[in-house]
Design an enzyme around this catalytic site. Structure first.
Site, PDB file in Angstrom:
ATOM      1  N   THR A 127      13.519 -20.676  13.512  1.00 25.33           N
ATOM      2  CA  THR A 127      13.359 -21.733  14.816  1.00 25.33           C
ATOM      3  C   THR A 127      14.389 -22.187  14.949  1.00 25.33           C
ATOM      4  O   THR A 127      15.283 -22.924  14.613  1.00 25.33           O
ATOM      5  CB  THR A 127      12.040 -22.917  14.395  1.00 25.33           C
ATOM      6  OG1 THR A 127      12.836 -23.791  13.474  1.00 25.33           O
ATOM      7  CG2 THR A 127      11.118 -22.218  14.242  1.00 25.33           C
ATOM      8  N   ASP A 181      11.563 -22.885   8.861  1.00 24.12           N
ATOM      9  CA  ASP A 181      11.861 -23.940  10.463  1.00 24.12           C
ATOM     10  C   ASP A 181      13.049 -24.725  10.033  1.00 24.12           C
ATOM     11  O   ASP A 181      12.589 -25.815   9.462  1.00 24.12           O
ATOM     12  CB  ASP A 181      10.399 -23.952  10.373  1.00 24.12           C
ATOM     13  CG  ASP A 181       9.579 -26.027  11.114  1.00 24.12           C
ATOM     14  OD1 ASP A 181      10.879 -25.690  12.383  1.00 24.12           O
ATOM     15  OD2 ASP A 181       9.276 -26.021  11.342  1.00 24.12           O
ATOM     16  N   CYS A 182      14.125 -24.434  10.502  1.00 24.60           N
ATOM     17  CA  CYS A 182      15.272 -25.253  10.406  1.00 24.60           C
ATOM     18  C   CYS A 182      15.228 -25.837  12.432  1.00 24.60           C
ATOM     19  O   CYS A 182      16.474 -26.699  11.552  1.00 24.60           O
ATOM     20  CB  CYS A 182      16.148 -24.272  10.073  1.00 24.60           C
ATOM     21  SG  CYS A 182      16.417 -22.796  10.497  1.00 24.60           S
ATOM     22  N   LYS A 183      14.915 -25.875  13.457  1.00 25.55           N
ATOM     23  CA  LYS A 183      14.976 -26.304  14.255  1.00 25.55           C
ATOM     24  C   LYS A 183      16.736 -26.158  14.503  1.00 25.55           C
ATOM     25  O   LYS A 183      17.272 -27.136  15.192  1.00 25.55           O
ATOM     26  CB  LYS A 183      14.423 -27.375  14.490  1.00 25.55           C
ATOM     27  CG  LYS A 183      13.127 -27.006  14.525  1.00 25.55           C
ATOM     28  CD  LYS A 183      12.157 -27.917  15.004  1.00 25.55           C
ATOM     29  CE  LYS A 183      11.323 -28.304  14.541  1.00 25.55           C
ATOM     30  NZ  LYS A 183      10.825 -27.411  13.102  1.00 25.55           N
ATOM     31  N   ARG A 184      17.584 -25.201  14.137  1.00 25.92           N
ATOM     32  CA  ARG A 184      18.813 -24.765  14.632  1.00 25.92           C
ATOM     33  C   ARG A 184      18.808 -24.881  15.878  1.00 25.92           C
ATOM     34  O   ARG A 184      19.068 -24.105  17.043  1.00 25.92           O
ATOM     35  CB  ARG A 184      19.910 -24.111  13.651  1.00 25.92           C
ATOM     36  CG  ARG A 184      19.294 -23.867  12.370  1.00 25.92           C
ATOM     37  CD  ARG A 184      20.440 -24.987  11.518  1.00 25.92           C
ATOM     38  NE  ARG A 184      19.647 -25.030   9.953  1.00 25.92           N
ATOM     39  CZ  ARG A 184      19.441 -26.314   9.049  1.00 25.92           C
ATOM     40  NH1 ARG A 184      19.016 -27.011   9.587  1.00 25.92           N
ATOM     41  NH2 ARG A 184      19.325 -25.816   7.552  1.00 25.92           N
TER      42      ARG A 184
END
Length: 270
Positions: free
Chosen positions: A120, A93-96
């Protein structure tokens, strides 16, 4: 069925569970007996995994909770990844969300160095910020669609082309899904929007955060979010499981909280 879809389907089938545990080890909330230990965060993760791995389909590791510890945090992250059993889906879950070469480097880090199954990704910059992740056909990408935070409506409910922005994101993600390795992140606090998202993306896996501490409506999530097979969801819980107890029995309490969530979900599945 793509490798991404099969990985999720198999994990849910083996565990008879749609539960995803968010491994977000908040240093300030660790049980007192672990706070003073040099390896306390890793021991916390290990005991949570050992006591829940047979009950869950996935773990979601929020990189922020590891990055805050600097190089030691990355070491703990890598050690934690090594002890998650094979067959359980592992989400970074890094939302790059960046473009060009930056996105390619982020994708390489998540999929080649850390070997997460899924990342993510934030689609705000469009396809060229997401494509480097989608190019890994044996891995998956959960694209932020409609999030569970309080101010999500500031942008995500804006009208675009006669639709809400989040539905335009879902449509775009559906069109980008040539390899069958894309899914959507939809917060449980926005469960009333799931039926519209399912119309646009009927078969895409959905990652659902926001159940439990954030107050998401689990019944509506199940009714509106499952696919035609009664699956297609990974329902994430973090704080309610990790911190079910802050005493010596924290791991046993986490197991019981996971069982209760799994059973509640299974009773609601049509």
């Amino acid at each position: 069925m793509s490798p991404f879809e099969k990985k999720i389907s198999d994990a849910c089938e083996v565990a008879n569970s749609l539960v995803c545990v968010g491994l977000d080890p908040d240093i300030d909330r660790l049980p007192a007996h672990l706070k003073s230990k040099t390896d306390g965060v890793y021991e916390f993760n290990r005991e949570i995994i050992e006591n829940t791995a047979d009950l869950v389909s996935a773990y979601k590791l929020n990189l922020a909770f590891f990055e805050v510890m600097g190089s030691k945090g990355y070491e703990i992250l890598e050690r934690t990844l090594r002890i998650i059993p094979e067959g359980v889906v592992v989400i970074g879950d890094c939302k790059r969300g960046d473009m060009g070469n930056s996105a390619r480097m982020y994708a390489r880090a998540i999929f080649e160095h850390f070997n997460f199954d899924i990342a993510t990704v934030n689609p705000y910059q469009g396809l060229d910020a997401v494509q480097p992740f989608l190019d890994y056909k044996n891995h998956g990408v959960f694209i932020l669609c409609l999030t569970s935070n309080e101010t999500a409506r500031e942008f995500q409910y804006l009208s675009v082309n006669g639709n809400t922005l989040y539905l335009e994101v879902a449509r775009a993600a559906q069109s980008w899904n040539a390899l069958g390795n894309a899914g959507l992140v939809v917060g449980a606090t926005q469960a009333e929007a799931l039926s519209g998202i399912r119309e646009v993306a009927p078969n895409m896996p959905l990652l659902i955060p926001g159940v439990g501490a954030q107050g998401g409506d689990l019944e509506t999530v199940i009714q509106e979010g499952t696919d035609s097979n009664g699956r297609g969801l990974l329902i994430n819980s973090s704080r309610d499981i990790l911190y079910a107890s802050t005493g010596l029995d924290f791991a046993e309490a986490a197991r019981q909280a996971t069982i209760e969530l799994r059973d509640k979900i299974n009773k609601l599945i049509p």
